[in-house]
Design an enzyme around this catalytic site. Structure first.
Site, mmCIF file in Angstrom:
data_model
loop_
_atom_site.group_PDB
_atom_site.id
_atom_site.type_symbol
_atom_site.label_atom_id
_atom_site.label_comp_id
_atom_site.label_asym_id
_atom_site.label_seq_id
_atom_site.Cartn_x
_atom_site.Cartn_y
_atom_site.Cartn_z
ATOM 1 N N GLU A 95 0.639 -0.980 -0.001
ATOM 2 C CA GLU A 95 -0.292 -0.443 0.045
ATOM 3 C C GLU A 95 0.761 1.464 0.058
ATOM 4 O OE1 GLU A 95 -0.446 -3.077 1.758
ATOM 5 O OE2 GLU A 95 -2.831 -3.616 1.264
ATOM 6 N N HIS A 149 -12.006 -5.671 7.843
ATOM 7 C CA HIS A 149 -12.540 -5.915 6.942
ATOM 8 C C HIS A 149 -13.830 -5.121 6.910
ATOM 9 C CE1 HIS A 149 -10.554 -9.494 6.128
ATOM 10 N NE2 HIS A 149 -10.298 -8.891 4.686
#
Lengths: 363, 450
Positions: free
Chosen positions: A97, A167
């Site tokens: 990322e 999540h």
């Protein structure tokens, strides 16, 4: 624009009904309620509202990239784009990322319009340094010689029923504290298209959080042509006189139900505001509403301590102190990591919001 | 890579002959299976699968089998060799490697290196005298700056760390603007927002420096990718130290540039220290050059104090990076003669003898001077008059910068976003009201007025 977005209806397992915003100047909106579990009609379950944007202007320096973007993405947001626009514009990156955002910044600095996808907002933290120390400060520190305004970062956001710690997160508060970036969260498909196009066109680096539960739960008739919805403008979805309810993303739909409940059971008239842009946020619209109603409830899934409701609450009490009839109420997640099996107890559901309204009315 | 599974059950339902079954990453619940048909022509294929061959078929590596257990030994005793053109006395070793640059070019190299050195001395002193807040010198590394800058095109983008002022100087950044940035005066292109030595210049394609280390490395990969798509024969060079190469961003940048095929030169200045941390505490492998092959990158180690070696390597790397769309890694070995910055006293962690060796016996400036004097291009008189002239030029710029006012405090609030926001506008008005009321406590007269 280079991105195509798909939104699916899910007939089953949805805890919310999705409505559309006011202001139908962009065309008719289709309301779809998804009340209960129905595993029977499979044709109804897979109904996609697929739209692609207008053809690109020349030069075609729009690129979209991230983990698994090439095959279509884990949420299908980029399906079909690689075939349509080519592999040099729609591509996978290595699993990193900080690299995705750093690369996006560099591409934007060199003149490309870069749309960087982070697979889940929960995984945005390795990129935090690049976002906060680099992207947000690029223009300021260079004296406006350089900027990465052509960068937009997209990430799925918020609870999804079973996402658990990693999540389900809503990290907007971390980024709200960072001058130089914009943070935007849509409540449905029509808002998503307009706000995303605004973020892409905006000359500042933007983070666009996409409520992942709405990928499947929300359907609207979205205009095919390109349109933008202005950033930093909150929208009053429903006018009311007794209490102001503020939220963004998924939680808007909860508040709409709460507003109906409050009217029906308490005779209380609620004004529902979708903040839409977290940073810079529309202080004027919210304060104007609170001056009128005298009561404010802010609700978000993220933990209450240091959550963005705290910033709204603080500003509103500064600006509207004498208008307040009751303390400002924050109905948010608890100060725990996002749990798995305890999600129904964790989330700021309509009952918690309803109870908070009751307390404010009776204060 | 995508795994493709044919499902005949799907075939019945949709009446299509080919389907892909996918599971969203991390959400393994059955109701999240996506059944969707799509073309796979654009999907990259692995090598064809043939189980009859006695060769590994793994998608992850192309290699043979081996039947004895042996760990690969990292070679740190006899590491990647150091490419050089001149010996320490400035004599060409292998004539075929002499770039045979013109006298004018070589004199320019020399004058840029010495001008940088002179500017460093004066600005370091000015910090000691409290005139500027901070400074970082480039002593000993002038060869890495000038050699690499000379090998690039002016349109190539430069992403630096903080010890590359010579690159900017070579490209023609005026002394006045170096000084303006260090003094943060009203002439600073950066509008007075950053600490000294955080230079930037759009016209010279030198991206503004930032303090966090290695953040520029993945950015350079992204910029190179965008420039590749523009197809205008532009490359990117990215400078960093051997310490910054330990950052995660370095790994990210190397990997991205290789997988995404970017026309990019990674230029590592390995100067022996990251503030006080010597290289044997920074890494255990064979420096930075040895990491390149791990990413599939062509790599070389050069003598950073040999301006021709730096020039040759950078020139060739640039040519191939643009022609072949792949990154190159150049590790320039050198030595940081000065302290890390004005906030550092390096005698706390290294010996004066060590520093003196590099200053006296292996310095890029003296090496080049020997090369020039051997050809009769530079005499003692030239040296004396150049030293005097360059010092005078620097001092004049310095005095001009000293006298200049600081930028208007309005500039505290601009460029946060492209546009002024209502919130910032309110804060700015509030600041001015406050300063107006308490003006005797604020140094208003040192700043430009409205």
């Amino acid at each position: 624009m280079a991105a195509a977005v798909r939104f699916f209806i899910r007939g089953a397992n949805s805890r919310l009904s999705v409505g559309t915003g006011t202001g139908g100047s962009l065309g008719a909106a289709l309301l779809k309620l998804s009340p209960s579990c129905s595993s029977r009609s499979k044709t109804q379950r897979r109904h996609a509202a697929h739209f692609t944007y207008q053809p690109d202007p020349v030069p075609t320096q729009y690129v979209i990239f991230g983990e698994d973007v090439a095959f279509g993405g884990v949420f299908r947001c980029t399906v079909g784009l690689r075939d349509k626009y080519g592999k040099d514009r729609v591509f996978n990156t290595p699993l990193c990322e900080q690299g995705i955002v750093g690369f996006g910044i560099g591409a934007a600095v060199a003149g490309a319009t870069a749309i960087a996808e982070i697979q889940f907002a929960d995984y945005i933290f390795p990129a935090f340094d690049q976002i906060v120390n680099e992207a947000a400060k690029y223009r300021y520190r260079s004296g406006n010689l350089f900027d990465c305004g052509n960068l937009t970062i997209r990430a799925p956001w918020g609870c999804v029923g079973h996402g658990s710690l990693y999540h389900s997160q809503s990290p907007e508060a971390f980024f709200a504290h960072c001058p130089g970036i914009k943070v935007v969260i849509p409540r449905g498909p029509m808002q998503a298209k307009g706000l995303l196009l605004s973020c892409i066109a905006d000359r500042n680096p933007c983070i666009f959080f996409e409520p992942k539960i709405l990928y499947r739960a929300a359907v609207e008739q979205v205009p095919v042509e390109s349109y933008t919805i202005p950033l930093s403008e909150a929208e009053i979805l429903q006018e009311g006189s007794d209490v102001t309810l503020v939220a963004w993303g998924t939680q808007i739909h909860v508040l709409r139900e709460v507003s109906d409940m409050a009217q029906e059971k308490l005779g209380v008239s609620c004004e529902v505001i979708d903040l839409k842009t977290i940073l810079p946020w529309d202080v004027e619209t919210v304060c104007k509403s609170v001056v009128k109603t005298g009561r404010l409830l802010v609700s978000h899934e993220a933990p209450v301590t240091g959550g963005f409701a705290a910033e709204i609450s603080s500003t509103v009490q500064e600006e509207c102190f004498l208008n307040l009839e009751a303390p400002i109420s924050r109905v948010c997640g608890y100060d725990t990591p996002f749990p798995h099996i305890f999600e129904p107890f964790y989330i700021p559901d309509k009952w918690k919001c309803f109870e908070a309204i009751k307390r404010m009315i009776n204060y | 890579m995508a795994a493709v599974v044919v499902s005949s059950m799907m075939g019945k339902m949709y009446g299509l002959c080919f389907h892909a079954v996918r599971q969203t990453a991390g959400l393994k619940a059955p109701w999240l299976l996506h059944r969707r048909a799509f073309r796979i022509s654009a999907v990259h294929r692995q090598q064809p699968f043939d189980s009859s061959l006695e060769k590994p078929q793994f998608p992850g590596a192309s290699a043979d089998f081996v039947d004895h257990l042996e760990f690969i030994q990292p070679n740190v005793i006899s590491g990647i060799p150091v490419y050089r053109v001149m010996d320490r006395q400035g004599n060409i070793i292998n004539p075929s490697q002499d770039p045979q640059l013109s006298k004018e070019t070589v004199l320019n190299f020399y004058q840029k290196m010495t001008m940088l050195n002179t500017m460093d001395r004066i600005l370091y002193e000015s910090q000691r005298q409290g005139r500027i807040s901070f400074y970082m010198t480039n002593y000993g590394e002038e060869g890495t700056h000038i050699g690499s800058a000379a090998a690039l095109e002016p349109t190539d983008m430069v992403f630096g760390q903080y010890r590359e002022a010579g690159v900017l100087m070579y490209r023609g950044f005026p002394l006045d603007l170096f000084m303006a940035q260090c003094y943060a005066n009203a002439d600073d292109l950066g509008k007075g927002r950053q600490m000294p030595v955080h230079y930037g210049c759009k016209d010279l394609n030198f991206v503004t420096i930032s303090s966090p280390l290695a953040t520029q490395i993945p950015q350079a990969a992204g910029a190179a990718y965008a420039l590749k798509r523009e197809n205008l024969n532009r490359a990117v060079i990215c400078y960093f130290g051997e310490g910054a190469a330990s950052e995660g961003d370095a790994h990210a940048g190397f990997n991205f540039s290789a997988t995404l095929e970017c026309p990019l030169i990674f230029f590592c200045r390995n100067n022996g220290y990251a503030i006080s941390t010597p290289t044997n505490e920074q890494y255990r492998g064979d420096g930075i050059a040895a990491r390149g092959p791990g990413y599939g990158m062509l790599s070389i180690r050069v003598d950073g104090n040999d301006v021709f070696a730096v020039y040759n390597a950078t020139k060739e790397a640039r040519r191939r990076a643009v022609a072949e769309n792949q990154p190159f890694l150049i590790e320039a070995m050198t030595y940081r003669i000065g302290h890390h910055s004005t906030s550092d006293d390096s005698s706390a962690y290294r010996s004066v003898d060590e520093v003196n060796y590099w200053d006296k016996q292996d310095h890029p400036i003296s090496r080049l001077r020997h090369y020039m004097t051997a050809r009769g291009w530079w005499s003692e008189d030239d040296e004396r008059s150049w030293r005097k002239q360059s010092r005078k030029t620097v001092m004049e710029a310095f005095e001009r910068a000293e006298r200049r006012l600081k930028p208007n405090p309005e500039l505290l609030f601009t460029d946060v976003y492209q546009e002024m926001t209502p919130g910032l506008s309110r804060q700015r008005d509030s600041m001015w009201r406050h300063v107006q009321q308490y003006k005797e406590h604020y140094p208003v007269d040192q700043y430009e007025k409205q």
